[in-house]
Design an enzyme around this catalytic site. Structure first.
Site, PDB file in Angstrom:
ATOM      1  CG  HIS A  25      -1.949  -1.026   1.159  1.00 16.45           C
ATOM      2  ND1 HIS A  25      -2.008  -1.785   0.171  1.00 16.45           N
ATOM      3  CD2 HIS A  25      -2.809  -1.596   2.154  1.00 16.45           C
ATOM      4  CE1 HIS A  25      -3.136  -2.637   0.296  1.00 16.45           C
ATOM      5  NE2 HIS A  25      -3.472  -2.598   1.617  1.00 16.45           N
ATOM      6  CG  HIS A  79      -8.982  -7.598   7.713  1.00 16.19           C
ATOM      7  ND1 HIS A  79      -9.958  -6.781   7.051  1.00 16.19           N
ATOM      8  CD2 HIS A  79      -7.924  -6.939   7.300  1.00 16.19           C
ATOM      9  CE1 HIS A  79      -9.389  -5.854   6.545  1.00 16.19           C
ATOM     10  NE2 HIS A  79      -8.017  -5.809   6.664  1.00 16.19           N
ATOM     11  CD  GLU A  81      -6.195  -5.018   3.173  1.00 15.71           C
ATOM     12  OE1 GLU A  81      -5.309  -4.050   2.838  1.00 15.71           O
ATOM     13  OE2 GLU A  81      -6.069  -4.798   4.734  1.00 15.71           O
ATOM     14  CG  ASP A  83      -3.252  -8.394   3.628  1.00 15.30           C
ATOM     15  OD1 ASP A  83      -4.480  -8.132   3.338  1.00 15.30           O
ATOM     16  OD2 ASP A  83      -2.321  -8.218   4.386  1.00 15.30           O
ATOM     17  CG  HIS A 144      -6.499  -1.180   8.164  1.00 15.67           C
ATOM     18  ND1 HIS A 144      -6.297  -0.713   7.112  1.00 15.67           N
ATOM     19  CD2 HIS A 144      -6.279  -2.576   7.979  1.00 15.67           C
ATOM     20  CE1 HIS A 144      -5.840  -1.885   6.148  1.00 15.67           C
ATOM     21  NE2 HIS A 144      -5.836  -2.876   6.985  1.00 15.67           N
ATOM     22  CG  ASP A 163      -4.777  -5.605   9.640  1.00 14.67           C
ATOM     23  OD1 ASP A 163      -3.524  -6.423   9.153  1.00 14.67           O
ATOM     24  OD2 ASP A 163      -5.609  -5.414   8.735  1.00 14.67           O
ATOM     25  CE1 TYR A 191       0.607  -4.493   9.200  1.00 15.41           C
ATOM     26  CE2 TYR A 191      -0.850  -3.480  10.937  1.00 15.41           C
ATOM     27  CZ  TYR A 191      -0.708  -4.027   9.880  1.00 15.41           C
ATOM     28  OH  TYR A 191      -1.843  -4.882   9.425  1.00 15.41           O
ATOM     29  CG  HIS A 222       0.115  -8.651   8.559  1.00 13.05           C
ATOM     30  ND1 HIS A 222       0.366  -9.643   7.486  1.00 13.05           N
ATOM     31  CD2 HIS A 222      -0.793  -7.759   8.403  1.00 13.05           C
ATOM     32  CE1 HIS A 222      -0.612  -9.031   6.547  1.00 13.05           C
ATOM     33  NE2 HIS A 222      -1.188  -8.260   7.272  1.00 13.05           N
TER      34      HIS A 222
END
Length: 394
Positions: A25, A79, A81, A83, A144, A163, A191, A222
């Site tokens: 990103h 989540h 997203e 990834d 987020h 996250d 991060y 992560h």
């Protein structure tokens, strides 16, 4: 065969390690990325999250070392997203009867939009018994994305935090106490500064919702798992999410013929002389995401640019645009805008306007110097810095 790693009795890390990823990103991931997923071997075989689609094979191999993926009965998608959820279609294919849950309504809608898969929605306060364990769900919207949630397993004291508390940090070591703590904390801060920073109020709500839990382990999506330094990362998130600052300065600049650079160096030296640690950053040589790492908790921020074609330098415009997008609360920060010019002081003025619009407490009007700054001009910069520090400490 790629190895799964047991992080707690009957709970396995089955994620993927992306050693070569260097951008996420728009911010640099110089240490790579991990896509963490967790397999719980209880009466109901449960999977917490998946992995980026390009790591599906690696992810499935790790699961297969422990159990036939077809035996997965519950998938928790904290989540959506990509990834985190990119391998969800493969898991759905391998275990078509598995119950899939996601935050309602955002997670449910996002999975439908991304993958055409219908799933079950859960909300804060909902729970699912999987045998010896009961999983509890807490929605953490905008930490987020709107769909974010965390999963709490009280029997093991594990918070699957998604996250939150993560780091982009590729390593074969799975725990904080197995790695260089300074590096782990640096990556956690970077991060936060580049992804989570806009959502301080939401982080505060999430932390309040999780207050009182007897957390023995924080397993993010992560980076490494927190087990020995939980108090430290919680303390940092409290500070970062309330925009607390430390007595330090960051001086960011670009320069064409060294005049703005001379001003930047003078400002930096002035802070140092006053006992304030300072960092000088040339935007030509430092990525904007690394600048945000330094700026995250800095009380004093000075930005400088000369005038180029009636504007600030494009590099400075890029940095300020990136910072504005992260929406930091600058009410506790002192700002200084400066720069040189030839025939119109438009560049430094634009820097000032941008910083003022971002609610920095500006220490002085814009400091614009025509051509080459004299010794008297540089001495005046020292006075500006001294006054800025005095006002901030008053």
């Amino acid at each position: 065969m790629l190895n799964a790693i047991e992080i707690s009795p009957k709970i396995w890390w089955v994620g993927g390690i992306d050693w070569n990823e260097r951008s996420f990103h728009g911010y640099t991931t110089e240490q790579g990325i991990t896509y963490n997923a967790y397999l719980i071997m209880d009466e109901t075989v449960t999977l917490i999250d998946t992995a980026k689609a390009t790591f599906t094979d690696e992810f499935v191999q790790r699961i297969s070392q422990i159990v036939d993926p077809a035996k997965i009965e519950l998938v928790v998608t904290n989540h959506v997203e990509m990834d985190h959820s990119g391998s969800l279609p493969k898991i759905h294919e391998l275990a078509p009867n598995a119950r899939i849950v996601a935050s309602a309504p955002a997670g449910v809608n996002e999975i439908r939009a991304h993958y055409g898969i219908e799933v079950e929605g859960v909300k804060t306060g909902d729970s699912i018994s999987i045998g010896a364990r009961t999983l509890h769900f807490v929605q953490t919207p905008m930490v987020h994305w709107p769909d974010n949630m965390v999963t709490w397993c009280p029997e093991d004291g594990i918070l699957f935090s998604n996250d939150a508390f993560g780091q982009h940090y590729a390593t074969t070591k799975r725990f904080d106490d197995e790695c260089d703590l300074c590096e782990v904390m640096k990556q956690a801060k970077k991060y936060y500064a580049n992804i989570v920073w806009p959502y301080g109020a939401q982080v505060q709500k999430a932390m309040a919702a999780l207050g009182g839990l007897d957390i023995k382990m924080i397993a993010p999506s992560h980076g490494v798992i927190w087990r020995s330094h939980i108090a430290e990362i919680l303390e940092k998130y409290q500070a970062w999410s309330t925009y607390q600052t430390e007595e330090k300065a960051v001086v960011v600049f670009d320069s064409m013929w060294h005049s703005t650079e001379a001003m930047a160096r003078e400002i930096t030296d002035a802070f140092i002389r006053e006992g304030v640690p300072a960092k000088l950053i040339d935007v030509k040589h430092t990525h904007i995401s690394d600048i945000m790492l330094e700026l995250c908790d800095a009380r004093y921020v000075a930005c400088g640019s000369p005038t180029l074609n009636s504007n600030m330098m494009p590099t400075m415009a890029s940095f300020l645009t990136y910072m504005r997008g992260l929406s930091p609360n600058n009410s506790q920060r002192t700002g200084i805008a400066f720069g040189s010019y030839g025939w119109a002081p438009l560049g430094p003025k634009q820097v000032f306007t941008e910083m003022e619009n971002m609610k920095f407490q500006m220490a002085s009007p814009v400091i614009a110097q025509q051509w080459i700054p004299s010794e008297e001009n540089l001495a005046a910069l020292q006075e500006t810095v001294v006054k800025a520090i005095e006002d901030a400490r008053a």
